[in-house]
Scaffold this motif. Structure first.
Motif, short mmCIF file in Angstrom:
data_model
loop_
_atom_site.label_atom_id
_atom_site.label_comp_id
_atom_site.label_asym_id
_atom_site.label_seq_id
_atom_site.Cartn_x
_atom_site.Cartn_y
_atom_site.Cartn_z
N VAL A 28 0.84 -1.20 0.00
CA VAL A 28 0.00 0.00 0.00
C VAL A 28 0.88 1.25 0.00
O VAL A 28 0.63 2.21 -0.75
CB VAL A 28 -0.93 0.00 1.24
CG1 VAL A 28 -1.69 1.32 1.34
CG2 VAL A 28 -1.91 -1.16 1.17
N LEU A 29 1.91 1.23 0.82
CA LEU A 29 2.82 2.36 0.89
C LEU A 29 3.51 2.59 -0.45
O LEU A 29 3.59 3.73 -0.95
CB LEU A 29 3.87 2.10 1.98
CG LEU A 29 4.86 3.22 2.29
CD1 LEU A 29 4.13 4.47 2.74
CD2 LEU A 29 5.84 2.76 3.36
N GLY A 30 4.01 1.53 -1.07
CA GLY A 30 4.67 1.65 -2.36
C GLY A 30 3.73 2.12 -3.45
O GLY A 30 4.09 2.94 -4.30
N MET A 31 2.47 1.62 -3.42
CA MET A 31 1.49 2.03 -4.42
C MET A 31 1.18 3.51 -4.30
O MET A 31 1.11 4.23 -5.30
CB MET A 31 0.21 1.20 -4.25
CG MET A 31 -0.77 1.32 -5.38
SD MET A 31 -0.20 0.50 -6.90
CE MET A 31 -0.29 -1.23 -6.40
N GLY A 32 0.99 3.98 -3.07
CA GLY A 32 0.68 5.39 -2.87
C GLY A 32 1.84 6.29 -3.23
O GLY A 32 1.64 7.37 -3.80
N MET A 33 3.06 5.87 -2.94
CA MET A 33 4.24 6.68 -3.24
C MET A 33 4.49 6.78 -4.74
O MET A 33 4.93 7.80 -5.24
CB MET A 33 5.48 6.10 -2.54
CG MET A 33 5.45 6.25 -1.03
SD MET A 33 6.82 5.38 -0.22
CE MET A 33 8.23 6.32 -0.82
N SER A 34 4.22 5.68 -5.47
CA SER A 34 4.56 5.66 -6.89
C SER A 34 3.42 6.11 -7.80
O SER A 34 3.66 6.66 -8.88
CB SER A 34 5.01 4.26 -7.30
OG SER A 34 3.95 3.33 -7.14
N ARG A 35 2.16 5.89 -7.39
CA ARG A 35 1.03 6.18 -8.28
C ARG A 35 0.04 7.19 -7.74
O ARG A 35 -0.98 7.46 -8.35
CB ARG A 35 0.30 4.88 -8.61
CG ARG A 35 1.19 3.86 -9.32
CD ARG A 35 0.41 2.69 -9.81
NE ARG A 35 1.29 1.72 -10.47
CZ ARG A 35 0.87 0.59 -11.01
NH1 ARG A 35 -0.41 0.28 -10.99
NH2 ARG A 35 1.73 -0.23 -11.57
N GLY A 36 0.31 7.70 -6.55
CA GLY A 36 -0.55 8.74 -6.01
C GLY A 36 -1.46 8.25 -4.90
O GLY A 36 -1.64 7.05 -4.68
N ARG A 37 -2.07 9.22 -4.21
CA ARG A 37 -2.89 8.91 -3.05
C ARG A 37 -4.10 8.04 -3.38
O ARG A 37 -4.41 7.09 -2.67
CB ARG A 37 -3.37 10.20 -2.40
CG ARG A 37 -2.26 11.02 -1.76
CD ARG A 37 -2.81 12.28 -1.14
NE ARG A 37 -1.80 13.00 -0.39
CZ ARG A 37 -2.04 14.11 0.30
NH1 ARG A 37 -3.26 14.63 0.30
NH2 ARG A 37 -1.07 14.70 0.96
N ALA A 38 -4.80 8.39 -4.46
CA ALA A 38 -6.02 7.64 -4.81
C ALA A 38 -5.71 6.17 -5.06
O ALA A 38 -6.45 5.28 -4.63
CB ALA A 38 -6.68 8.27 -6.04
N ALA A 39 -4.61 5.91 -5.76
CA ALA A 39 -4.23 4.52 -6.04
C ALA A 39 -3.88 3.79 -4.76
O ALA A 39 -4.26 2.63 -4.57
CB ALA A 39 -3.03 4.49 -7.01
N GLY A 40 -3.16 4.45 -3.85
CA GLY A 40 -2.81 3.83 -2.58
C GLY A 40 -4.04 3.51 -1.74
O GLY A 40 -4.14 2.44 -1.15
N VAL A 41 -4.99 4.45 -1.71
CA VAL A 41 -6.22 4.22 -0.93
C VAL A 41 -7.03 3.08 -1.54
O VAL A 41 -7.53 2.21 -0.82
CB VAL A 41 -7.06 5.52 -0.88
CG1 VAL A 41 -8.43 5.24 -0.27
CG2 VAL A 41 -6.33 6.59 -0.06
N ALA A 42 -7.18 3.06 -2.87
CA ALA A 42 -7.96 2.00 -3.53
C ALA A 42 -7.36 0.63 -3.27
O ALA A 42 -8.07 -0.33 -2.92
CB ALA A 42 -8.03 2.28 -5.04
N PHE A 43 -6.05 0.52 -3.43
CA PHE A 43 -5.39 -0.77 -3.20
C PHE A 43 -5.49 -1.17 -1.73
O PHE A 43 -5.74 -2.34 -1.41
CB PHE A 43 -3.92 -0.68 -3.63
CG PHE A 43 -3.19 -1.98 -3.54
CD1 PHE A 43 -3.30 -2.93 -4.55
CD2 PHE A 43 -2.38 -2.27 -2.46
CE1 PHE A 43 -2.63 -4.14 -4.47
CE2 PHE A 43 -1.70 -3.46 -2.36
CZ PHE A 43 -1.82 -4.41 -3.38
N GLY A 44 -5.31 -0.20 -0.83
CA GLY A 44 -5.38 -0.50 0.60
C GLY A 44 -6.76 -0.96 1.03
O GLY A 44 -6.89 -1.90 1.82
#
Length: 208
Positions: A28-44
């Motif tokens: 989740v942390l890596g997704m948010g850092m690389s693709r933005g907040r919305a992507a991190g929240v969706a994956f999380g």
């Protein structure tokens, strides 16, 4: 269905375990850092809601064991306690997950990222084992409604995971920078989680 003390102790343990560095929150942390907040929240959120499938399995399986054989339930608790101690030992030996790998690949829709997180958690056999080990020790069999108590605990776990993973995805950039500036932070989070795992495992083994 759950007492205040029962729910309070469970949520505290669940928060400590969920917050410790592990595959889900590091992704989740890596997704948010690389693709933005919305992507991190969706994956999380997908990762968190994947816990519902494990909740169903645990509620059905644990209640069936209690109904069929108190001995079988005791053996499950013993095995679960040993498994939690094993997880704790590995967490104590960990070097600390202080950074998250950057998510690679082509851009994906938020719905697809949510489904990816949901599936990644739902088909993980280690999470199945964890739920079967973790939830039963907070079930008061003397009060009955074993399946209902197990389901309520699973829902509580899912809610706190959704809150924590969603927050982690939302503030992934800031969290990542904080961890990079404090390389020992992940190490100590692992130490805390390892202690919690072992304590819960021993409690589960010794409980009657």
């Amino acid at each position: 269905m759950l007492t205040f003390d029962q729910a309070g102790a469970f949520v505290l343990a669940a928060l400590l375990i969920t917050a410790s560095p592990g595959p889900d929150n590091l992704m989740v942390l890596g997704m948010g850092m690389s693709r933005g907040r919305a992507a991190g929240v969706a994956f999380g959120l997908g990762c968190a809601l994947g816990c519902l499938s494990h909740t169903l399995l645990a509620a059905v399986g644990v209640s069936a064991l209690v109904a069929a054989s108190p001995l079988a339930f005791t053996l499950l608790k013993m095995a679960g306690g040993l498994y939690l101690c094993w997880l704790g030992w590995h967490a104590l030996r960990s070097a600390g997950g202080t950074t998250a790998a950057q998510a690679q690949g082509a851009p994906q829709s938020l719905g697809r990222l949510f489904a990816k997180g949901l599936l990644a958690n739902a088909i993980n056999p280690k999470v199945v084992l964890f739920f079967l080990s973790f939830l039963p020790q907070f079930v008061d069999t003397a009060r009955g409604e074993v399946a209902g108590q197990t389901a309520a605990l699973g829902l509580l776990f899912t809610l706190q995971a959704a809150l924590l993973f969603g927050t982690l995805g939302l503030f992934a950039g800031q969290v990542g920078q904080w961890l990079q500036r404090r390389p020992r932070a992940g190490l100590w989070l692992d130490r805390v989680a390892g202690t919690v795992f072992i304590g819960l495992g021993v409690r589960l083994i010794l409980s009657r």
